[in-house]
Scaffold this motif. Structure first.
Motif, short mmCIF file in Angstrom:
data_model
loop_
_atom_site.label_atom_id
_atom_site.label_comp_id
_atom_site.label_asym_id
_atom_site.label_seq_id
_atom_site.Cartn_x
_atom_site.Cartn_y
_atom_site.Cartn_z
N TYR A 25 9.25 -6.62 -2.53
CA TYR A 25 8.09 -6.37 -2.17
C TYR A 25 8.25 -5.76 -0.45
O TYR A 25 8.44 -6.61 0.24
CB TYR A 25 6.40 -6.73 -2.91
CG TYR A 25 7.10 -7.71 -4.10
CD1 TYR A 25 7.00 -6.58 -5.21
CD2 TYR A 25 6.73 -8.85 -4.53
CE1 TYR A 25 7.39 -7.59 -6.28
CE2 TYR A 25 6.86 -9.25 -5.80
CZ TYR A 25 6.66 -8.47 -6.07
OH TYR A 25 6.77 -9.16 -7.63
N LYS A 26 7.29 -4.55 -0.77
CA LYS A 26 6.70 -4.53 0.99
C LYS A 26 5.12 -4.00 0.53
O LYS A 26 5.19 -2.12 0.69
CB LYS A 26 7.82 -3.69 1.94
CG LYS A 26 9.54 -3.99 1.96
CD LYS A 26 9.54 -5.03 2.87
CE LYS A 26 10.32 -5.38 3.66
NZ LYS A 26 10.89 -6.20 4.44
N GLN A 27 4.30 -4.86 2.26
CA GLN A 27 3.19 -3.84 1.82
C GLN A 27 3.31 -2.49 2.57
O GLN A 27 2.23 -2.25 2.20
CB GLN A 27 2.21 -4.75 3.05
CG GLN A 27 1.01 -4.32 2.55
CD GLN A 27 -0.09 -5.57 2.92
OE1 GLN A 27 0.46 -7.16 2.71
NE2 GLN A 27 -1.40 -5.23 3.81
N GLY A 62 2.71 -9.42 -4.73
CA GLY A 62 2.42 -9.09 -6.34
C GLY A 62 1.75 -8.47 -6.28
O GLY A 62 1.09 -7.48 -6.96
N ASP A 63 0.45 -8.16 -5.54
CA ASP A 63 -0.84 -7.98 -5.54
C ASP A 63 -0.40 -6.36 -4.84
O ASP A 63 0.64 -5.46 -4.10
CB ASP A 63 -1.83 -7.87 -4.51
CG ASP A 63 -2.66 -9.01 -4.78
OD1 ASP A 63 -2.28 -9.51 -6.43
OD2 ASP A 63 -3.32 -9.83 -4.30
N ILE A 64 -0.71 -4.92 -5.36
CA ILE A 64 -0.93 -3.68 -5.60
C ILE A 64 -1.77 -3.22 -3.96
O ILE A 64 -3.29 -2.95 -4.70
CB ILE A 64 -0.80 -2.85 -6.66
CG1 ILE A 64 0.33 -3.12 -7.35
CG2 ILE A 64 -0.34 -1.19 -6.34
CD1 ILE A 64 -0.16 -2.64 -9.80
N ILE A 65 -0.99 -2.98 -3.05
CA ILE A 65 -1.89 -2.17 -2.27
C ILE A 65 -2.32 -0.88 -2.09
O ILE A 65 -3.87 0.06 -1.90
CB ILE A 65 -1.99 -2.95 -0.64
CG1 ILE A 65 -1.31 -4.13 -0.91
CG2 ILE A 65 -2.71 -2.10 0.62
CD1 ILE A 65 -2.67 -5.37 -1.19
N GLY A 66 -0.79 -0.55 -2.73
CA GLY A 66 -1.02 1.51 -2.52
C GLY A 66 -0.94 2.14 -1.10
O GLY A 66 -1.05 0.93 -0.07
N LEU A 67 -0.21 3.36 -1.49
CA LEU A 67 0.11 4.56 -0.05
C LEU A 67 -1.14 5.47 -0.23
O LEU A 67 -1.57 5.59 -1.07
CB LEU A 67 1.48 4.68 0.28
CG LEU A 67 2.35 3.09 -0.17
CD1 LEU A 67 3.65 3.95 -0.20
CD2 LEU A 67 2.28 2.23 1.77
N ASN A 68 -1.31 5.93 0.65
CA ASN A 68 -1.21 7.29 0.71
C ASN A 68 -0.90 7.82 1.98
O ASN A 68 -0.07 6.98 2.33
CB ASN A 68 -3.36 7.38 1.03
CG ASN A 68 -3.56 6.68 2.41
OD1 ASN A 68 -3.36 6.75 3.45
ND2 ASN A 68 -4.82 5.37 1.97
N ILE A 109 2.43 4.39 -5.52
CA ILE A 109 3.33 3.36 -4.77
C ILE A 109 5.26 3.42 -4.23
O ILE A 109 5.15 5.07 -5.45
CB ILE A 109 3.65 1.60 -5.28
CG1 ILE A 109 4.90 1.78 -6.89
CG2 ILE A 109 2.78 0.96 -5.04
CD1 ILE A 109 4.33 0.83 -7.06
N ASP A 110 5.20 3.43 -3.00
CA ASP A 110 6.95 4.25 -3.24
C ASP A 110 7.61 3.24 -3.54
O ASP A 110 7.76 2.11 -3.82
CB ASP A 110 7.12 4.51 -1.93
CG ASP A 110 6.58 5.58 -1.18
OD1 ASP A 110 5.79 6.94 -2.41
OD2 ASP A 110 6.06 6.02 0.06
N VAL A 111 8.55 4.01 -4.78
CA VAL A 111 10.02 3.16 -4.91
C VAL A 111 11.56 3.18 -4.40
O VAL A 111 11.95 4.48 -4.36
CB VAL A 111 10.22 2.67 -6.64
CG1 VAL A 111 11.83 3.08 -6.59
CG2 VAL A 111 8.78 2.47 -7.11
#
Length: 523
Positions: A25-27, A62-68, A109-111
């Motif tokens: 995981y990366k925030q 594991g919390d989903i922070i999200g990106l924009n 999120i980006d993978v």
């Protein structure tokens, strides 16, 4: 578009709320490329055989922070590929990666996927002046949920395992043999045995069964060959004389072509499920059977090439099991979807040289199904990729010039081809608005339908206008009519559309034209 299975896998990994040996995981994205390159190297150098995922926009818990769009240092696939292409890898082996954005709930999120490779270990032979900590020649890897620190080399044991993976020594013997079969130069043939020159314990042995040595039961694909003679042999994959796998191999066309016997597929009646309405044969391209087929195929033989081509005409090839299952269900859930394909195939002539009427009937039906399913599979894949696949009912080609050519007063040719087999050829002179000559032909319905099926994927890609800014007084028009009532009009002048020569050749062969028609090109 992100693969649904991979999407489900990413959701599953996030829900674990812990990192593992093939995901992290990366925030947010890395603040410098050196650290991003380190993570890619660690994921590329894994002993296991799984793709690895750097999941960005997720906290360590594991919390989903999200990106924009305003997320710092956010990168797309092109940026990551540029980073790798500008890095100097030993042996010029570069890790294969992809970057995809997925939506979970309302959050992006980006993978970053680092695909599994056997070209390990990956390491830098030299580094950019911008990098200060990463060390050229060091092998960075991932073990469990930990990456090698940037200032350290992997352990000797880990490096040894990576080299063993590259050499295929970590895989079971059967997997090693299948992997080595991709390089035919590694194998020598003595009689009915192939052995690997680098590991003579690996062998592939062909053995005639005396009961099967005689002319044996022919399958439907035997009758699509130049010679229907069919035999069977057994093929064994051995390691140190231990049989690891046994296959039945069919020998077709009087010995010209050998292949593992393909697998049966049965389309069941959706109401009376115990009954099969269609049967077909298939091979998975990621299977051992396919690897063996490619290995024993003699690509240098013209006779083998022709026999293989005839075999491939009536046997379906799927990329993997999932594609085969999806294709199968698309027909089983709605058998009517292939009715037009079946009816088209029924127009053909099939010669089954047998004295058994039941065998003739059975093999003919299976050949019809095979040709129909082969074309449906092509259209099925095109539809899956977003192509609007349509069935052509008729095509009209008009070729017109402002001056008469070849000492003739004819300035326009018009050719109409209908799926019923009717072919009309009209000739116009300079003054007349009506055809001065009309020729009517009755082409074979099978070959007419085959021609319309041939041009459908070609004309799908055609543009509407192939005109260029010239004043030569020459122009052509093409009108396609589809069975859904729609039409497509294409025009041009001196520029023919793609594959025009192939289309002209096929049209000329449809009928014995009294006057050779002008089509896309001036004759």
């Amino acid at each position: 578009m992100f693969d649904l299975k991979v999407y489900d896998e990413i959701i599953r990994l996030i829900n674990k709320r812990v990192e593992g040996d093939y995901w992290d995981y990366k925030q947010e994205w890395h603040s410098d490329n050196e650290r991003l390159l380190l993570d890619i190297l660690c994921f590329a150098n894994t002993v296991h055989n799984k793709d690895c995922y750097l999941i960005i926009g997720v906290a360590d818990n594991g919390d989903i922070i999200g990106l924009n769009k305003n997320s710092p240092n956010r990168k797309n696939q092109a940026a990551v590929l540029d980073l790798l292409s500008n890095s100097m890898f030993a042996g010029d082996f570069v890790p294969e990666v992809s970057v995809e954005t997925i939506l979970i709930g309302s959050k992006e999120i980006d993978v970053l996927t680092v695909f599994n490779s056997y070209n390990v270990p990956f390491y830098l032979r030299s580094k950019s002046r911008k990098y200060h900590s990463i060390v050229e020649g060091y092998i960075y890897s991932r073990k469990n949920d930990r990456n090698t620190p940037i200032s350290e080399n992997s352990s000797m044991q880990q490096i040894e395992l990576l080299w063993k993976k590259r050499l295929g020594l970590l895989s079971p013997p059967l997997e090693q043999i299948i992997s080595r079969m991709r390089n035919k130069a590694e194998w020598q043939e003595i009689g009915d045995i192939y052995y690997n020159v680098f590991n003579p314990d690996f062998k592939i042995k062909e053995e005639w069964d005396q009961e099967e040595h005689r002319d044996y039961k022919r399958e439907f694909y035997s009758y699509n060959q130049c010679n229907e003679s069919t035999h069977y042999i057994n093929l064994y994959i051995l390691c140190r004389e231990t049989v690891l796998k046994q296959f039945q191999v069919v020998i077709l066309d009087s010995g010209r072509y050998k292949t593992p016997v393909p697998t049966w597929g049965f389309i069941h009646d959706p109401i009376r499920y115990s009954e099969s309405i269609y049967t077909y044969k298939y091979i998975l391209k990621n299977s051992i059977d396919y690897a063996i087929q490619q290995f024993i195929y003699n690509e240098d033989s013209d006779e083998a090439r022709i026999a293989k081509q005839r075999f491939d005409e009536v046997v379906l090839y799927f990329e993997n099991e999932q594609e085969q299952v999806d294709f199968h269900l698309s027909i089983e859930s709605c058998p009517a979807i292939v009715e037009k394909y079946i009816n088209d195939a029924k127009l053909g002539k099939y010669i089954v040289s047998s004295n058994n009427k039941l065998e003739i009937k059975d093999c003919t039906e299976k050949l019809i199904t095979a040709f129909a399913f082969k074309r449906y599979l092509s259209d099925y894949r095109r539809k899956k990729s977003g192509v609007d696949v349509k069935r052509i009912k008729s095509i009209r080609i008009v070729n017109r010039t402002s001056v008469a050519l070849r000492l003739s007063d004819i300035v326009e040719h018009r050719v109409d081809i209908n799926e019923t087999g009717k072919v009309k050829h009209f000739l116009y002179n300079r003054e007349s608005k009506k055809a001065v000559s009309t020729y009517n032909y009755c082409a074979d319905k099978y070959w007419t339908r085959n021609f319309l099926n041939f041009i459908e994927p070609i004309t799908t890609d055609w543009e509407r206008d192939y005109s260029v800014d010239v004043s030569d007084g020459y122009e052509w028009y093409c009108t396609l009519k589809y069975d859904d009532g729609t039409t497509k009009n294409i025009k041009g002048n001196i520029v023919p559309p793609p594959f025009a020569d192939d289309i002209e050749r096929r049209i000329i062969n449809l009928a014995a034209f009294e006057v050779t028609p002008w089509l896309f090109n001036m004759l």
